[in-house]
Design a protein around this motif. Structure first.
Motif, PDB file in Angstrom:
ATOM      1  N   GLU A 125       0.824  -1.208   0.000  1.00  0.00           N
ATOM      2  CA  GLU A 125       0.000   0.000   0.000  1.00  0.00           C
ATOM      3  C   GLU A 125       0.860   1.260   0.000  1.00  0.00           C
ATOM      4  N   SER A 126       1.927   1.243   0.760  1.00  0.00           N
ATOM      5  CA  SER A 126       2.824   2.389   0.823  1.00  0.00           C
ATOM      6  C   SER A 126       3.466   2.668  -0.531  1.00  0.00           C
ATOM      7  N   VAL A 127       3.942   1.612  -1.195  1.00  0.00           N
ATOM      8  CA  VAL A 127       4.558   1.782  -2.508  1.00  0.00           C
ATOM      9  C   VAL A 127       3.505   2.266  -3.506  1.00  0.00           C
ATOM     10  N   ALA A 128       2.297   1.735  -3.441  1.00  0.00           N
ATOM     11  CA  ALA A 128       1.229   2.161  -4.354  1.00  0.00           C
ATOM     12  C   ALA A 128       0.917   3.649  -4.166  1.00  0.00           C
ATOM     13  N   ARG A 129       0.923   4.118  -2.925  1.00  0.00           N
ATOM     14  CA  ARG A 129       0.663   5.538  -2.669  1.00  0.00           C
ATOM     15  C   ARG A 129       1.800   6.427  -3.162  1.00  0.00           C
ATOM     16  N   SER A 130       2.997   5.862  -3.272  1.00  0.00           N
ATOM     17  CA  SER A 130       4.159   6.643  -3.723  1.00  0.00           C
ATOM     18  C   SER A 130       4.175   6.877  -5.227  1.00  0.00           C
ATOM     19  N   ILE A 131       3.411   6.084  -5.961  1.00  0.00           N
ATOM     20  CA  ILE A 131       3.399   6.227  -7.422  1.00  0.00           C
ATOM     21  C   ILE A 131       2.854   7.601  -7.788  1.00  0.00           C
ATOM     22  N   GLY A 132       3.582   8.282  -8.657  1.00  0.00           N
ATOM     23  CA  GLY A 132       3.201   9.625  -9.086  1.00  0.00           C
ATOM     24  C   GLY A 132       3.843  10.725  -8.275  1.00  0.00           C
ATOM     25  N   LYS A 141       9.119  -6.575  -9.602  1.00  0.00           N
ATOM     26  CA  LYS A 141       9.563  -6.282 -10.970  1.00  0.00           C
ATOM     27  C   LYS A 141       8.876  -5.036 -11.523  1.00  0.00           C
ATOM     28  N   LEU A 142       7.592  -4.900 -11.271  1.00  0.00           N
ATOM     29  CA  LEU A 142       6.865  -3.729 -11.756  1.00  0.00           C
ATOM     30  C   LEU A 142       7.383  -2.449 -11.099  1.00  0.00           C
ATOM     31  N   THR A 143       7.668  -2.517  -9.822  1.00  0.00           N
ATOM     32  CA  THR A 143       8.173  -1.344  -9.109  1.00  0.00           C
ATOM     33  C   THR A 143       9.543  -0.943  -9.630  1.00  0.00           C
ATOM     34  N   GLU A 144      10.380  -1.916  -9.942  1.00  0.00           N
ATOM     35  CA  GLU A 144      11.687  -1.610 -10.524  1.00  0.00           C
ATOM     36  C   GLU A 144      11.534  -0.889 -11.862  1.00  0.00           C
ATOM     37  N   GLU A 145      10.467  -1.209 -12.597  1.00  0.00           N
ATOM     38  CA  GLU A 145      10.224  -0.564 -13.892  1.00  0.00           C
ATOM     39  C   GLU A 145       9.881   0.921 -13.742  1.00  0.00           C
ATOM     40  N   LEU A 146       9.464   1.333 -12.579  1.00  0.00           N
ATOM     41  CA  LEU A 146       9.125   2.739 -12.369  1.00  0.00           C
ATOM     42  C   LEU A 146      10.361   3.638 -12.301  1.00  0.00           C
ATOM     43  N   ALA A 147      11.545   3.043 -12.290  1.00  0.00           N
ATOM     44  CA  ALA A 147      12.776   3.832 -12.266  1.00  0.00           C
ATOM     45  C   ALA A 147      12.882   4.702 -13.522  1.00  0.00           C
ATOM     46  N   PRO A 168      10.661   6.841 -16.338  1.00  0.00           N
ATOM     47  CA  PRO A 168       9.317   7.447 -16.393  1.00  0.00           C
ATOM     48  C   PRO A 168       8.346   6.607 -17.228  1.00  0.00           C
ATOM     49  N   ARG A 169       7.142   6.462 -16.700  1.00  0.00           N
ATOM     50  CA  ARG A 169       6.092   5.678 -17.356  1.00  0.00           C
ATOM     51  C   ARG A 169       4.866   6.551 -17.549  1.00  0.00           C
ATOM     52  N   GLU A 176       1.265   3.534 -14.822  1.00  0.00           N
ATOM     53  CA  GLU A 176       1.316   3.732 -13.375  1.00  0.00           C
ATOM     54  C   GLU A 176       0.045   3.209 -12.707  1.00  0.00           C
ATOM     55  N   ILE A 177      -1.091   3.392 -13.354  1.00  0.00           N
ATOM     56  CA  ILE A 177      -2.355   2.887 -12.815  1.00  0.00           C
ATOM     57  C   ILE A 177      -2.343   1.366 -12.763  1.00  0.00           C
ATOM     58  N   VAL A 178      -1.820   0.742 -13.809  1.00  0.00           N
ATOM     59  CA  VAL A 178      -1.739  -0.723 -13.838  1.00  0.00           C
ATOM     60  C   VAL A 178      -0.815  -1.221 -12.725  1.00  0.00           C
ATOM     61  N   ILE A 179       0.307  -0.561 -12.528  1.00  0.00           N
ATOM     62  CA  ILE A 179       1.252  -0.972 -11.472  1.00  0.00           C
ATOM     63  C   ILE A 179       0.628  -0.761 -10.097  1.00  0.00           C
TER      64      ILE A 179
END
Length: 180
Positions: free
Chosen positions: A58-65, A114-120, A122-123, A128-131
């Protein structure tokens, strides 16, 4: 005198049998109590591991964006949560349903790492919604683990049977619906 001695001998044999039977019964009770407390400790530890993994996702999901997020570090946190689940010995888990949930969480956390590593890099907002959705799905699975472990903990405390003869797959979907 011989009859009195014979009756005394029989009484001594019966008393010895009763004492041995009582000791055996007490030993069985002690083992059951020990086993129950061991299960209780493991289920409570499992709840903590599930809780931690859910909160991490949940914490990582909130960090997206958000700006200035170090994604490899976030991915490492998910990897750590996954490794805690992997380190659990499935033979020590008292309920098969919890083992299934652990395995599902492990798979989802691996994908999320793996998906979080892909955020390194820009997407797009859609990616980002899918991740974020994948992370929340993993968190949901971990919350299901907390729920099921709490049910098992309650049954252990109340002295109820913790696993019935029915298959662990029979009420798996019912648990998910209850959680929702």
């Amino acid at each position: 005198p011989a009859w009195i001695q014979a009756i005394g001998s029989i009484a001594a044999i019966v008393a010895a049998l009763v004492i041995v039977q009582r000791q055996h019964f007490l030993e069985i009770q002690r083992r059951k109590t020990e086993e129950k407390s061991g299960y209780l400790r493991r289920v409570r530890a499992l709840k903590v591991v599930f809780f931690s993994a859910a909160r991490t996702c949940e914490s990582v999901a909130r960090s997206i964006g958000r700006p200035h997020v170090h994604w490899p570090l976030e991915a490492e946190e998910i990897r750590e949560a996954r490794s805690r689940l992997i380190s659990l010995d499935p033979t020590q888990i008292p309920v098969g349903k919890l083992v299934l949930i652990i395995q599902e969480c492990i798979l989802k956390l691996q994908r999320c790492t793996k998906l979080t590593e892909e955020l390194a890099t820009p997407r797009s907002a859609e990616i980002e919604i899918v991740i974020r959705s994948a992370l929340m799905s993993a968190a949901r699975e971990c919350w299901l683990g907390v729920y099921e472990a709490t049910v098992v903990e309650g049954k252990l405390i109340l002295g109820q049977e913790i696993e019935s003869d029915e298959s662990v797959f029979d009420d798996f979907q019912k648990s998910r619906e209850h959680l929702d």
